[in-house]
Design a protein around this motif. Sequence first.
Motif, short mmCIF file in Angstrom:
data_model
loop_
_atom_site.label_atom_id
_atom_site.label_comp_id
_atom_site.label_asym_id
_atom_site.label_seq_id
_atom_site.Cartn_x
_atom_site.Cartn_y
_atom_site.Cartn_z
N LEU A 18 -5.82 -19.42 2.56
CA LEU A 18 -4.86 -18.60 1.82
C LEU A 18 -5.52 -17.32 1.32
CD1 LEU A 18 -1.92 -18.72 0.91
CD2 LEU A 18 -2.68 -19.75 -1.22
N ALA A 19 -6.77 -17.42 0.86
CA ALA A 19 -7.48 -16.23 0.41
C ALA A 19 -7.74 -15.27 1.57
CB ALA A 19 -8.81 -16.64 -0.24
N ILE A 20 -8.10 -15.80 2.74
CA ILE A 20 -8.30 -14.95 3.91
C ILE A 20 -6.99 -14.27 4.32
CG2 ILE A 20 -8.88 -15.00 6.37
CD1 ILE A 20 -10.91 -17.16 5.76
N ALA A 21 -5.90 -14.99 4.19
CA ALA A 21 -4.59 -14.40 4.52
C ALA A 21 -4.27 -13.25 3.57
CB ALA A 21 -3.50 -15.46 4.46
N PHE A 22 -4.54 -13.43 2.27
CA PHE A 22 -4.33 -12.34 1.31
C PHE A 22 -5.17 -11.12 1.69
CE2 PHE A 22 -3.10 -15.43 -2.31
CZ PHE A 22 -1.79 -15.39 -1.89
N SER A 23 -6.45 -11.35 1.98
CA SER A 23 -7.33 -10.23 2.34
C SER A 23 -6.87 -9.55 3.62
CB SER A 23 -8.77 -10.73 2.49
OG SER A 23 -9.25 -11.26 1.28
N GLY A 24 -6.49 -10.33 4.61
CA GLY A 24 -6.05 -9.77 5.88
C GLY A 24 -4.79 -8.94 5.73
N LEU A 25 -3.82 -9.46 4.99
CA LEU A 25 -2.59 -8.69 4.78
C LEU A 25 -2.86 -7.41 4.01
CD1 LEU A 25 -0.04 -11.55 3.96
CD2 LEU A 25 -0.18 -10.18 6.03
N PHE A 26 -3.71 -7.47 2.97
CA PHE A 26 -4.04 -6.28 2.21
C PHE A 26 -4.77 -5.27 3.09
CE2 PHE A 26 -6.65 -3.67 -0.52
CZ PHE A 26 -5.79 -3.33 -1.55
N LEU A 27 -5.70 -5.75 3.92
CA LEU A 27 -6.44 -4.84 4.79
C LEU A 27 -5.53 -4.21 5.84
CD1 LEU A 27 -9.30 -3.79 5.41
CD2 LEU A 27 -9.59 -5.71 6.97
N LEU A 28 -4.63 -4.99 6.41
CA LEU A 28 -3.70 -4.46 7.40
C LEU A 28 -2.77 -3.42 6.80
CD1 LEU A 28 -2.68 -4.67 10.34
CD2 LEU A 28 -1.11 -6.46 9.56
N ALA A 29 -2.21 -3.73 5.62
CA ALA A 29 -1.30 -2.77 4.97
C ALA A 29 -2.06 -1.51 4.55
CB ALA A 29 -0.65 -3.43 3.76
N GLY A 30 -3.29 -1.67 4.03
CA GLY A 30 -4.08 -0.50 3.64
C GLY A 30 -4.46 0.36 4.81
N THR A 31 -4.81 -0.26 5.95
CA THR A 31 -5.15 0.51 7.14
C THR A 31 -3.96 1.31 7.66
OG1 THR A 31 -6.81 -1.16 7.73
CG2 THR A 31 -6.09 0.33 9.48
N PHE A 32 -2.81 0.67 7.67
CA PHE A 32 -1.60 1.38 8.11
C PHE A 32 -1.28 2.55 7.18
CE2 PHE A 32 3.03 1.93 7.85
CZ PHE A 32 3.31 2.22 9.18
N LEU A 33 -1.41 2.31 5.86
CA LEU A 33 -1.13 3.38 4.90
C LEU A 33 -2.14 4.52 5.05
CD1 LEU A 33 0.47 4.44 2.48
CD2 LEU A 33 -1.09 3.14 1.00
N LEU A 34 -3.43 4.19 5.25
CA LEU A 34 -4.45 5.21 5.40
C LEU A 34 -4.22 6.04 6.65
CD1 LEU A 34 -7.10 6.48 4.47
CD2 LEU A 34 -8.32 4.68 5.69
N ALA A 35 -3.90 5.39 7.77
CA ALA A 35 -3.63 6.12 9.01
C ALA A 35 -2.42 7.03 8.86
CB ALA A 35 -3.41 5.13 10.15
N PHE A 36 -1.39 6.54 8.16
CA PHE A 36 -0.19 7.34 7.96
C PHE A 36 -0.50 8.58 7.12
CE2 PHE A 36 3.71 8.20 5.48
CZ PHE A 36 4.57 8.47 6.53
N VAL A 37 -1.29 8.42 6.06
CA VAL A 37 -1.64 9.55 5.18
C VAL A 37 -2.51 10.55 5.92
CG1 VAL A 37 -2.93 10.18 3.10
CG2 VAL A 37 -1.36 8.24 3.06
N VAL A 38 -3.48 10.08 6.72
CA VAL A 38 -4.37 10.98 7.45
C VAL A 38 -3.59 11.81 8.46
CG1 VAL A 38 -6.27 11.06 9.11
CG2 VAL A 38 -6.45 9.64 7.07
N LEU A 39 -2.70 11.16 9.20
CA LEU A 39 -1.92 11.90 10.21
C LEU A 39 -1.02 12.95 9.55
CD1 LEU A 39 -0.92 9.03 12.68
CD2 LEU A 39 -2.60 10.84 13.03
N GLY A 125 -7.03 -13.61 -4.63
CA GLY A 125 -6.14 -14.56 -3.96
C GLY A 125 -6.67 -15.98 -4.01
N ARG A 126 -7.98 -16.15 -3.88
CA ARG A 126 -8.56 -17.49 -3.99
C ARG A 126 -8.36 -18.05 -5.38
NH1 ARG A 126 -12.05 -20.81 -1.39
NH2 ARG A 126 -13.41 -22.11 -2.66
N TRP A 127 -8.54 -17.20 -6.41
CA TRP A 127 -8.32 -17.68 -7.76
C TRP A 127 -6.85 -18.04 -8.00
CZ3 TRP A 127 -5.57 -15.38 -11.90
CH2 TRP A 127 -5.76 -15.99 -13.14
N LEU A 128 -5.96 -17.20 -7.50
CA LEU A 128 -4.53 -17.50 -7.65
C LEU A 128 -4.14 -18.75 -6.87
CD1 LEU A 128 -2.96 -13.92 -7.39
CD2 LEU A 128 -3.17 -15.35 -9.44
N ALA A 129 -4.74 -18.94 -5.68
CA ALA A 129 -4.44 -20.14 -4.90
C ALA A 129 -4.91 -21.39 -5.64
CB ALA A 129 -5.11 -20.05 -3.52
#
Length: 400
Positions: A18-39, A125-129
């Motif tokens: 569950l903690a890995i899923a939180f990190s992965g979703l946050f990283l994926l959303a942040g990467t998409f947002l960063l690419a959008f802002v840079v473009l 996320g691990r603490w919340l889980a």
Amino acid sequence: MRLSPRALLNGLPFRTRLAIAFSGLFLLAGTFLLAFVVLLARYGTSQKVQGISITYGDLPSGRASPFDPVHPTRPCLTPDPPSDVAAIQKIDQTVRAVQDTALHQMVLWSAIGLLVMALLAGLLGRWLAGRALRPVASMTETARRISEQNLHQRLALTGPDDELHRLADTFDTMLDRLERSFESQRRFVANASHELKTPLAVQRTTLQVGLADPLPDGLTEVREDLLDANREAEQLINALLLLARSDRGLEKTEPVDLAATARLVTAELAPLAAGAGLRIECVAAAPWFVPGDPVLLRHLLTNLIRNAVQYNHPGGHVRVGLDGSALTVTNTGPRIPAHRVPDLFEPFRRLDADRTTTAGNGLGLSIAASIAQAHHATLTARPGPEGGLTLTLRFRPGAP
């Protein structure tokens, strides 16, 4: 053997996944947002640079004061080539260099910040889980403590009426049904012990008194047959009651010297083995204490050794050995196919083999296996290379 990423992920605890899923979703959303802002930043900067009009005017001579007003100058419509064109090109190159450097620095530090935030999101996320799964851990610990001896305990989860609360209520309802079932079984065993054995005792007494000697020759043989049938029925009932008792588990335990019990049972069955033309021996080097029910453990060893005597051939032997970690009962006899060994532990299942004593009821090894399970022990069987069977009883450390 290489494991796939999915297999490795499935092997992790649920809280970690569950903690890995939180990190992965946050990283994926942040990467998409960063690419959008840079473009958008790069595209918008290019458009703004292209729309800038460079104007030149006559600069005032001398040193200007920082407090002097600045007046707009008239645009120079036709800059003098080629010096003005070179200046514009230099300015354009400078702007592009500044733009690229700014974007590069923004991407670099944004990526570093994104990774740090993803790590923090995973830890959070691990603490919340852990907080969210704390009721599940409490339910698991309570369910682990509940056994057939304390079925009255319940999870009794408190809190809002959510999915976890409904799961705990369902588990408590199941425990209610199990408790009623066990109580019904206990009442049946207690009642059957009296209701089934008493008529047999009365029947045996009637046969012995009503058909007492002297009797005609024909009736004497009939009386013995009836008494034999009565004894077999009583033995069967005793075996079934013992099987039901062992299936219920242990109510209390005490240290039992298994070596002394084995020597005692071997001495009791020595006349039976001698009558069948068998050699029987017990090799126990030192006392071996195990926690358990002394009556059930004695029945366990009696069934194992009696089975080794019954399924044998004249001139064979039975050996009982204890080494402090396992008890083995080895005998000679007919060959037993390996695929038929599990059938030996089924109630009322007997293999078609020669026997040295009268037929039993087919419950000996099934009762032994049930008693072993009640003591958290394992009972296994292995065919001998030249015939016969080797039964091995092992107790789990610290059990039951």
